[in-house]
Design an enzyme around this catalytic site. Structure first.
Site, PDB file in Angstrom:
ATOM      1  N   HIS A   7      -3.007  -8.571 -13.938  1.00 11.35           N
ATOM      2  CA  HIS A   7      -3.649  -7.289 -13.654  1.00 11.35           C
ATOM      3  C   HIS A   7      -3.478  -6.928 -12.184  1.00 11.35           C
ATOM      4  CE1 HIS A   7      -7.102 -10.020 -12.640  1.00 11.35           C
ATOM      5  NE2 HIS A   7      -7.232  -9.160 -11.637  1.00 11.35           N
ATOM      6  N   GLU A  56      -7.572  -3.319 -13.187  1.00 15.35           N
ATOM      7  CA  GLU A  56      -8.959  -3.717 -12.964  1.00 15.35           C
ATOM      8  C   GLU A  56      -9.605  -2.736 -11.988  1.00 15.35           C
ATOM      9  OE1 GLU A  56     -11.028  -7.078 -10.254  1.00 15.35           O
ATOM     10  OE2 GLU A  56      -9.605  -7.864 -11.719  1.00 15.35           O
ATOM     11  N   HIS A  75       1.317   1.508  -4.397  1.00 12.08           N
ATOM     12  CA  HIS A  75       1.114   2.369  -5.556  1.00 12.08           C
ATOM     13  C   HIS A  75       1.423   1.577  -6.822  1.00 12.08           C
ATOM     14  CE1 HIS A  75       5.493   2.936  -4.990  1.00 12.08           C
ATOM     15  NE2 HIS A  75       5.501   3.024  -6.325  1.00 12.08           N
ATOM     16  N   GLU A 117       2.782   6.367  -9.416  1.00 20.42           N
ATOM     17  CA  GLU A 117       4.131   6.897  -9.629  1.00 20.42           C
ATOM     18  C   GLU A 117       4.388   7.075 -11.125  1.00 20.42           C
ATOM     19  OE1 GLU A 117       8.773   5.739  -8.571  1.00 20.42           O
ATOM     20  OE2 GLU A 117       7.171   4.321  -8.123  1.00 20.42           O
TER      21      GLU A 117
END
Length: 123
Positions: A7, A56, A75, A117
């Protein structure tokens, strides 16, 4: 020894607003939640229903102001199966913050200022 991505974490100021954004903009839904008994934090994991990778979201009760991301240039990237429909949806939401037509990508901004993105599927 092997490692795999599990994550990514970002801290959010308004958990419900962020969860609503990620559901509407990217179709991410809650997969599990951790709430500290004293109410000091809530962690919500969001998934896309296609991969095991999770986002998360961490909410901290004592954070009394929006996060200052400073010069943080990180990002997350999401691949859209229908790039044109995704672009139209994000345009309507008013969350597109940068476009690079020559690269065929664009970015959307979440309620806390994180950039995401959007890329088309590889053809």
């Amino acid at each position: 020894m092997k490692f795999r991505f599990v994550h990514n974490n970002i801290n959010v100021y308004d958990l419900e607003r962020s969860m609503d954004f990620y559901k509407k903009a990217l179709g991410l839904t809650e997969t599990r939640r951790i709430e500290k008994e004293d109410g000091s934090f809530i962690i919500v994991y969001l998934g896309d229903g296609q991969t095991s990778h999770l986002l998360e979201l961490t909410w901290l009760r004592d954070m009394d102001r929006p996060y200052n991301l400073g010069d943080n240039e990180i990002h997350l990237a999401f691949q859209a199966d229908d790039f044109e429909a995704a672009h139209e949806k994000h345009r309507e939401m008013g969350c597109i913050c940068f476009e690079n037509p020559s690269m065929g990508i664009y970015f959307i901004e979440d309620p806390d200022g994180y950039w995401l993105e959007i890329i088309p599927e590889k053809r």
